[in-house]
Design a protein around this motif. Structure first.
Motif, PDB file in Angstrom:
ATOM      1  N   HIS A  28      -0.802 -21.402-141.263  1.00 56.29           N
ATOM      2  CA  HIS A  28       0.035 -22.262-142.097  1.00 56.29           C
ATOM      3  C   HIS A  28      -0.162 -21.947-143.575  1.00 56.29           C
ATOM      4  O   HIS A  28       0.708 -22.258-144.396  1.00 56.29           O
ATOM      5  CB  HIS A  28      -0.288 -23.734-141.824  1.00 56.29           C
ATOM      6  N   ARG A  29      -1.272 -21.319-143.912  1.00 51.03           N
ATOM      7  CA  ARG A  29      -1.564 -20.956-145.302  1.00 51.03           C
ATOM      8  C   ARG A  29      -1.296 -19.481-145.581  1.00 51.03           C
ATOM      9  O   ARG A  29      -1.651 -18.965-146.630  1.00 51.03           O
ATOM     10  CB  ARG A  29      -3.027 -21.290-145.620  1.00 51.03           C
ATOM     11  N   VAL A  30      -0.663 -18.807-144.602  1.00 54.86           N
ATOM     12  CA  VAL A  30      -0.411 -17.363-144.721  1.00 54.86           C
ATOM     13  C   VAL A  30       1.089 -17.095-144.667  1.00 54.86           C
ATOM     14  O   VAL A  30       1.787 -17.588-143.775  1.00 54.86           O
ATOM     15  CB  VAL A  30      -1.107 -16.587-143.585  1.00 54.86           C
ATOM     16  N   GLY A  31       1.583 -16.318-145.622  1.00 53.51           N
ATOM     17  CA  GLY A  31       2.959 -15.833-145.565  1.00 53.51           C
ATOM     18  C   GLY A  31       2.939 -14.362-145.211  1.00 53.51           C
ATOM     19  O   GLY A  31       1.993 -13.653-145.557  1.00 53.51           O
ATOM     20  N   SER A  32       3.975 -13.876-144.517  1.00 54.09           N
ATOM     21  CA  SER A  32       3.954 -12.475-144.102  1.00 54.09           C
ATOM     22  C   SER A  32       5.354 -11.877-144.076  1.00 54.09           C
ATOM     23  O   SER A  32       6.355 -12.579-143.899  1.00 54.09           O
ATOM     24  CB  SER A  32       3.308 -12.337-142.725  1.00 54.09           C
ATOM     25  N   LEU A  33       5.379 -10.568-144.264  1.00 48.66           N
ATOM     26  CA  LEU A  33       6.600  -9.778-144.116  1.00 48.66           C
ATOM     27  C   LEU A  33       6.200  -8.545-143.320  1.00 48.66           C
ATOM     28  O   LEU A  33       5.503  -7.662-143.828  1.00 48.66           O
ATOM     29  CB  LEU A  33       7.167  -9.381-145.479  1.00 48.66           C
ATOM     30  N   ILE A  34       6.618  -8.501-142.057  1.00 51.72           N
ATOM     31  CA  ILE A  34       6.227  -7.419-141.160  1.00 51.72           C
ATOM     32  C   ILE A  34       7.470  -6.655-140.732  1.00 51.72           C
ATOM     33  O   ILE A  34       8.401  -7.226-140.158  1.00 51.72           O
ATOM     34  CB  ILE A  34       5.494  -7.958-139.906  1.00 51.72           C
ATOM     35  N   GLU A  35       7.488  -5.353-141.032  1.00 54.08           N
ATOM     36  CA  GLU A  35       8.554  -4.446-140.605  1.00 54.08           C
ATOM     37  C   GLU A  35       9.943  -4.925-141.042  1.00 54.08           C
ATOM     38  O   GLU A  35      10.900  -4.892-140.254  1.00 54.08           O
ATOM     39  CB  GLU A  35       8.490  -4.231-139.091  1.00 54.08           C
ATOM     40  N   GLY A  36      10.066  -5.373-142.262  1.00 50.01           N
ATOM     41  CA  GLY A  36      11.371  -5.650-142.837  1.00 50.01           C
ATOM     42  C   GLY A  36      11.895  -7.039-142.562  1.00 50.01           C
ATOM     43  O   GLY A  36      11.507  -7.685-141.588  1.00 50.01           O
ATOM     44  N   PRO A  37      12.819  -7.517-143.413  1.00 51.87           N
ATOM     45  CA  PRO A  37      13.361  -8.871-143.267  1.00 51.87           C
ATOM     46  C   PRO A  37      14.401  -8.951-142.155  1.00 51.87           C
ATOM     47  O   PRO A  37      15.105  -7.994-141.866  1.00 51.87           O
ATOM     48  CB  PRO A  37      14.017  -9.122-144.636  1.00 51.87           C
ATOM     49  N   ALA A  38      14.498 -10.123-141.527  1.00 53.53           N
ATOM     50  CA  ALA A  38      15.505 -10.370-140.489  1.00 53.53           C
ATOM     51  C   ALA A  38      16.197 -11.686-140.801  1.00 53.53           C
ATOM     52  O   ALA A  38      15.591 -12.753-140.686  1.00 53.53           O
ATOM     53  CB  ALA A  38      14.853 -10.408-139.117  1.00 53.53           C
ATOM     54  N   PHE A  39      17.461 -11.602-141.220  1.00 56.35           N
ATOM     55  CA  PHE A  39      18.226 -12.789-141.580  1.00 56.35           C
ATOM     56  C   PHE A  39      19.622 -12.692-140.977  1.00 56.35           C
ATOM     57  O   PHE A  39      20.059 -11.633-140.525  1.00 56.35           O
ATOM     58  CB  PHE A  39      18.339 -12.918-143.107  1.00 56.35           C
ATOM     59  N   HIS A  40      20.336 -13.825-140.993  1.00 52.60           N
ATOM     60  CA  HIS A  40      21.734 -13.837-140.553  1.00 52.60           C
ATOM     61  C   HIS A  40      22.596 -13.265-141.676  1.00 52.60           C
ATOM     62  O   HIS A  40      22.633 -13.817-142.782  1.00 52.60           O
ATOM     63  CB  HIS A  40      22.177 -15.259-140.211  1.00 52.60           C
ATOM     64  N   SER A  41      23.297 -12.173-141.394  1.00 53.45           N
ATOM     65  CA  SER A  41      24.034 -11.459-142.443  1.00 53.45           C
ATOM     66  C   SER A  41      25.196 -12.261-143.013  1.00 53.45           C
ATOM     67  O   SER A  41      25.572 -12.089-144.173  1.00 53.45           O
ATOM     68  CB  SER A  41      24.553 -10.123-141.902  1.00 53.45           C
ATOM     69  N   HIS A  42      25.770 -13.172-142.210  1.00 50.08           N
ATOM     70  CA  HIS A  42      26.948 -13.914-142.672  1.00 50.08           C
ATOM     71  C   HIS A  42      26.582 -15.159-143.475  1.00 50.08           C
ATOM     72  O   HIS A  42      27.455 -15.803-144.055  1.00 50.08           O
ATOM     73  CB  HIS A  42      27.823 -14.315-141.476  1.00 50.08           C
ATOM     74  N   LEU A  43      25.291 -15.512-143.499  1.00 48.39           N
ATOM     75  CA  LEU A  43      24.858 -16.690-144.247  1.00 48.39           C
ATOM     76  C   LEU A  43      24.352 -16.295-145.630  1.00 48.39           C
ATOM     77  O   LEU A  43      23.924 -15.160-145.846  1.00 48.39           O
ATOM     78  CB  LEU A  43      23.755 -17.427-143.490  1.00 48.39           C
ATOM     79  N   SER A  44      24.397 -17.240-146.528  1.00 44.05           N
ATOM     80  CA  SER A  44      23.866 -17.004-147.871  1.00 44.05           C
ATOM     81  C   SER A  44      22.350 -16.976-147.830  1.00 44.05           C
ATOM     82  O   SER A  44      21.711 -17.385-146.851  1.00 44.05           O
ATOM     83  CB  SER A  44      24.341 -18.100-148.823  1.00 44.05           C
ATOM     84  N   GLY A  45      21.750 -16.516-148.929  1.00 49.79           N
ATOM     85  CA  GLY A  45      20.302 -16.528-149.022  1.00 49.79           C
ATOM     86  C   GLY A  45      19.748 -17.938-148.865  1.00 49.79           C
ATOM     87  O   GLY A  45      18.785 -18.156-148.128  1.00 49.79           O
ATOM     88  N   MET A  46      20.384 -18.896-149.510  1.00 48.54           N
ATOM     89  CA  MET A  46      19.905 -20.273-149.426  1.00 48.54           C
ATOM     90  C   MET A  46      20.057 -20.823-148.013  1.00 48.54           C
ATOM     91  O   MET A  46      19.151 -21.493-147.486  1.00 48.54           O
ATOM     92  CB  MET A  46      20.649 -21.161-150.423  1.00 48.54           C
ATOM     93  N   ALA A  47      21.184 -20.535-147.368  1.00 45.06           N
ATOM     94  CA  ALA A  47      21.411 -21.043-146.014  1.00 45.06           C
ATOM     95  C   ALA A  47      20.395 -20.445-145.035  1.00 45.06           C
ATOM     96  O   ALA A  47      19.918 -21.130-144.123  1.00 45.06           O
ATOM     97  CB  ALA A  47      22.835 -20.723-145.566  1.00 45.06           C
ATOM     98  N   ASN A  48      20.064 -19.194-145.223  1.00 42.28           N
ATOM     99  CA  ASN A  48      19.050 -18.578-144.368  1.00 42.28           C
ATOM    100  C   ASN A  48      17.699 -19.262-144.540  1.00 42.28           C
ATOM    101  O   ASN A  48      17.001 -19.537-143.558  1.00 42.28           O
ATOM    102  CB  ASN A  48      18.922 -17.087-144.694  1.00 42.28           C
ATOM    103  N   LEU A  49      17.346 -19.557-145.777  1.00 43.39           N
ATOM    104  CA  LEU A  49      16.070 -20.229-146.011  1.00 43.39           C
ATOM    105  C   LEU A  49      16.081 -21.643-145.453  1.00 43.39           C
ATOM    106  O   LEU A  49      15.053 -22.127-144.956  1.00 43.39           O
ATOM    107  CB  LEU A  49      15.752 -20.254-147.508  1.00 43.39           C
ATOM    108  N   ARG A  50      17.217 -22.323-145.503  1.00 41.55           N
ATOM    109  CA  ARG A  50      17.304 -23.674-144.929  1.00 41.55           C
ATOM    110  C   ARG A  50      17.034 -23.641-143.424  1.00 41.55           C
ATOM    111  O   ARG A  50      16.344 -24.514-142.888  1.00 41.55           O
ATOM    112  CB  ARG A  50      18.691 -24.264-145.190  1.00 41.55           C
TER     113      ARG A  50
END
Length: 316
Positions: free
Chosen positions: A84-106
């Motif tokens: 819970h105290r660790v953030g990570s980025l492993i082998e590139g980001p994976a997001f929904h391409s049709h959503l905005s950056g903010m919507a993906n984070l939501r």
């Protein structure tokens, strides 16, 4: 034997950590020590075991042998508390391409059982602002540049307060501008006191932002420590350009400089612990005319090549 009880000085610590896949020993009993508050560059050729190690640290795969702890928590016994105290980025980001950056984070924030829905918008705006994406918050992910996509992934890792950030090849595939963006972001996070463990092949990236490094080769950790400490273990070379090479060589030999050699007007040797000012004063006192006087220290690339036997990708 488990990692040492005094873990306050290490954000990550392993003891004899190993992973075997069939007949392949991908990670061979490493003792990794990532100092709290450091930016630790985790280096090594492709296939050296870096990503496998990171996956074990984060509980994504089970070690074959050994122990490790994250932020003082033994793993996997206290995995939930630690991660819970660790953030990570492993082998590139994976997001929904049709959503905005903010919507993906939501969506990501809503999936976190520990997140507070009442403060979600505030935390999302703060995360976007921290990575410099607030002006592009409403832009669709597919329209983001590679550098922006990597920064959004780091923003996702920062939705909750973090003490450790683990980034596996965060600049992989980025152009120089994207690399600079991510490098600057890592520097600002480190300045805020977050420990950063970052695997990378890029010499400029490591030299500019990392305080410590660990070097992997064929599943083994062949060196680790602060960059200055590791470079100091490599032999420095004294280089003197002079129209009086024979006289200079004699002076250096009298001083006890090792491996004195002449090549035309250039005289070289290994100064050892002899202070540069004493060497230059002795040369000048003997009437040796100096065109150039330098003690060349091995670069980080020299160190990497000496440890792994492989070249280092250099890109700014």
């Amino acid at each position: 034997m488990p990692p040492s009880a005094d873990s306050s000085s290490y954000a990550v610590e392993t003891r004899d950590l190993a992973k075997v896949f069939g007949s392949q020993r991908a990670v061979d009993g490493i003792d990794l020590q990532v100092p709290t508050g450091s930016v630790y560059g985790f280096l090594g050729p492709n296939g050296s075991g870096k990503t496998t190690t990171i996956r074990m640290l984060l509980g994504l795969i089970t070690p074959t042998a050994g122990d490790h702890q994250i932020l003082g928590h033994p793993m996997p016994a206290e995995l939930t508390t630690a991660l819970h105290r660790v953030g990570s980025l492993i082998e590139g980001p994976a997001f929904h391409s049709h959503l905005s950056g903010m919507a993906n984070l939501r969506r990501l924030d809503a999936a976190d059982a520990r997140s507070d829905a009442s403060t979600s918008d505030q935390r999302i705006h703060e995360a976007l602002d921290r990575v410099g994406l607030k002006p592009a918050a409403g832009k669709r992910f597919r329209a983001y540049s590679l550098g922006m996509k990597q920064r959004l992934a780091i923003a996702a890792a920062l939705l909750a307060p973090r003490d450790l950030l683990v980034l596996d090849e965060p600049t992989n595939g980025l152009d120089p501008q994207g690399t600079r963006e991510v490098r600057h972001l890592v520097g600002t996070l480190a300045a805020d006191g977050i420990t950063v463990l970052i695997s990378s092949h890029l010499l400029a990236e490591i030299q500019q932002i990392c305080s410590h490094i660990g070097v992997m080769r064929a599943g083994k950790l062949v060196a680790q420590g602060s960059i200055d400490e590791l470079r100091s273990t490599q032999t420095a070379q004294l280089v003197v350009h002079t129209p009086d090479p024979e006289q200079a060589a004699q002076v250096l030999a009298r001083l006890g400089i090792g491996q004195v050699q002449r090549d035309g007007d250039v005289v070289t040797g290994t100064p050892g612990t002899e202070p540069p000012e004493r060497i230059s004063a002795a040369l000048a006192g003997a009437g040796v005319r100096l065109r150039r006087f330098a003690i060349d220290r091995p670069s980080l690339e020299d160190l990497y090549v000496s440890l792994t036997g492989e070249g280092f990708e250099v890109r700014s």
